[in-house]
Design a protein around this motif. Structure first.
Motif, mmCIF file in Angstrom:
data_model
loop_
_atom_site.group_PDB
_atom_site.id
_atom_site.type_symbol
_atom_site.label_atom_id
_atom_site.label_comp_id
_atom_site.label_asym_id
_atom_site.label_seq_id
_atom_site.Cartn_x
_atom_site.Cartn_y
_atom_site.Cartn_z
ATOM 1 N N GLY C 21 -12.687 -1.608 25.300
ATOM 2 C CA GLY C 21 -12.587 -0.670 24.177
ATOM 3 C C GLY C 21 -13.640 0.423 24.266
ATOM 4 N N ALA C 22 -14.835 0.037 24.642
ATOM 5 C CA ALA C 22 -15.925 1.008 24.785
ATOM 6 C C ALA C 22 -15.621 2.017 25.886
ATOM 7 C CB ALA C 22 -17.236 0.280 25.092
ATOM 8 N N PHE C 24 -12.859 3.053 27.227
ATOM 9 C CA PHE C 24 -11.792 3.995 26.868
ATOM 10 C C PHE C 24 -12.302 5.018 25.860
ATOM 11 C CE2 PHE C 24 -7.101 4.603 26.418
ATOM 12 C CZ PHE C 24 -7.105 5.479 25.346
ATOM 13 N N HIS C 25 -12.845 4.555 24.771
ATOM 14 C CA HIS C 25 -13.105 5.463 23.653
ATOM 15 C C HIS C 25 -14.368 6.297 23.815
ATOM 16 C CE1 HIS C 25 -9.638 4.479 21.271
ATOM 17 N NE2 HIS C 25 -9.740 3.261 21.783
ATOM 18 N N GLN C 26 -15.261 5.878 24.710
ATOM 19 C CA GLN C 26 -16.424 6.715 24.977
ATOM 20 C C GLN C 26 -16.054 7.909 25.849
ATOM 21 O OE1 GLN C 26 -19.672 6.332 23.688
ATOM 22 N NE2 GLN C 26 -19.568 8.426 24.394
ATOM 23 N N PHE C 27 -15.179 7.697 26.816
ATOM 24 C CA PHE C 27 -15.025 8.708 27.863
ATOM 25 C C PHE C 27 -13.727 9.515 27.790
ATOM 26 C CE2 PHE C 27 -18.240 5.792 29.565
ATOM 27 C CZ PHE C 27 -19.242 6.696 29.823
ATOM 28 N N VAL C 28 -12.715 9.030 27.090
ATOM 29 C CA VAL C 28 -11.505 9.844 26.948
ATOM 30 C C VAL C 28 -11.891 11.184 26.316
ATOM 31 C CG1 VAL C 28 -9.360 10.053 25.620
ATOM 32 C CG2 VAL C 28 -9.792 8.014 27.000
ATOM 33 N N GLY C 29 -11.380 12.252 26.878
ATOM 34 C CA GLY C 29 -11.710 13.590 26.396
ATOM 35 C C GLY C 29 -12.670 14.345 27.315
ATOM 36 N N THR C 30 -13.347 13.625 28.203
ATOM 37 C CA THR C 30 -14.309 14.272 29.109
ATOM 38 C C THR C 30 -13.621 15.277 30.037
ATOM 39 O OG1 THR C 30 -15.602 12.231 29.124
ATOM 40 C CG2 THR C 30 -16.084 13.816 30.851
ATOM 41 N N ALA C 47 -22.463 2.868 32.810
ATOM 42 C CA ALA C 47 -22.580 2.708 31.351
ATOM 43 C C ALA C 47 -22.122 1.310 30.938
ATOM 44 C CB ALA C 47 -21.753 3.783 30.630
#
Lengths: 120, 120, 120, 120
Positions: C21-22, C24-30, C47
């Motif tokens: 979960g971390a 996906f949601h930390q890095f999507v959008g980079t 990370a």
């Protein structure tokens, strides 16, 4: 190279850019459905309106991909930049700037544009 | 090494972990103030409740740092993990799991814990 | 309802879920391109390998959409979940769990799966 | 209200703001330790250098909180805005802008500043 003295107008445009960059990169990836669309729109607006010099933030998320997902086994998707329609107004020392984030179909790209500036 | 057959119970605990990891890493960094606290809490709950097998998500953001910021020149802060109090309930094929994200003062750490499991 | 005593095995599966979960949601959008693909993969691995009980994290980002973008006016895109191929191994008190994030074409969805568990 | 015609200079400052907003909101929350500091710095630079009109992005993460965490049970922390020192240079149609994200101790705030502009 000719150095330029940074003006209130430069500063206003800079501040507007910050807000659009923040809006996109904070929220892209958020799980979203027709059920949660409105709460996310309001939270995105509220978050950006906290930031310095923001007069107003309006966010509309494209419903089409949410409707397409509604009938599937997993009935939600992750927010993508291309689904965000946003307009942010910043006012810095008498300079008002309006910017937009919206999907540009020609470029197939979620584009951030400096749309309007005015002295108030 | 002894291979283990993955059970519904394993799956339920795994699914719960996903949700807490998502909640933290999607929203940490969001600009937040006393004004926007509630809209962000609702959006965080709504986002997580979209995810598979979630029965309920409850989010409370610590008001103390928001109150401390309220009197300052910039009257908002960025959401930190330690400010999030969340409880998420997942139900997967008859196994219900409840997990929590909360600040642990001893460890000075925002801790994710698997708090309760039951057959339903 | 029958309460279940939380076991090391439950805990191990829960911890693995958190990591996916971390990730996906930390890095999507980079913002990502062929140029920056490797540095982002290494940073995503590094990370997640910081997080408790992680033995290994491997991340591969799908090059196809990066190649497609390479010829365009804006030659980068935003990282989407469907572009991430990741395998994370967690070891908690003698229980090792391996999980995967990968695009599932049937569901048209970036799926997180608990792939393997074993006693070590 | 006096409308202003949007100039290349306005555009350059706007573009710079976008990059700093993106940098902050994409990466705040990332698990970080002394081990992963460099890989994250490089990935942050590489991500931002993908964006339009960026000449250079330099990122340095404050080691002090990483060192403080190194001796603890969980030996990593989540990246906070105040830990990021970044300098981004944008060049748009002959206007170069340099911006900075750095912690301002007086305001106790991670501040984004438009530091320098020049005609090239």
């Amino acid at each position: 190279m000719v150095p330029l003295e940074i003006s209130d107008r430069d500063q206003a445009a800079f501040e507007l850019g910050i807000k659009l960059g923040a809006l996109f990169h904070q929220f892209v990836g958020t799980p979203i459905s027709l059920r949660s669309k409105e709460s996310l729109e309001r939270a995105m607006e509220g978050a950006i309106e906290n930031q310095p010099y923001v007069e107003e933030a309006e966010v509309r998320i494209d419903e089409a991909p949410l409707r397409a997902a509604a009938g599937r086994e997993f009935d939600y998707i992750s927010l993508e930049g291309r689904m965000i329609g946003a307009r942010v107004t910043v006012s810095y020392r008498g300079i008002r700037c309006v910017g937009r984030l919206s999907y540009n179909a020609d470029l197939d790209f979620p584009l951030m544009t400096l749309e309007r500036m005015e002295e108030v």
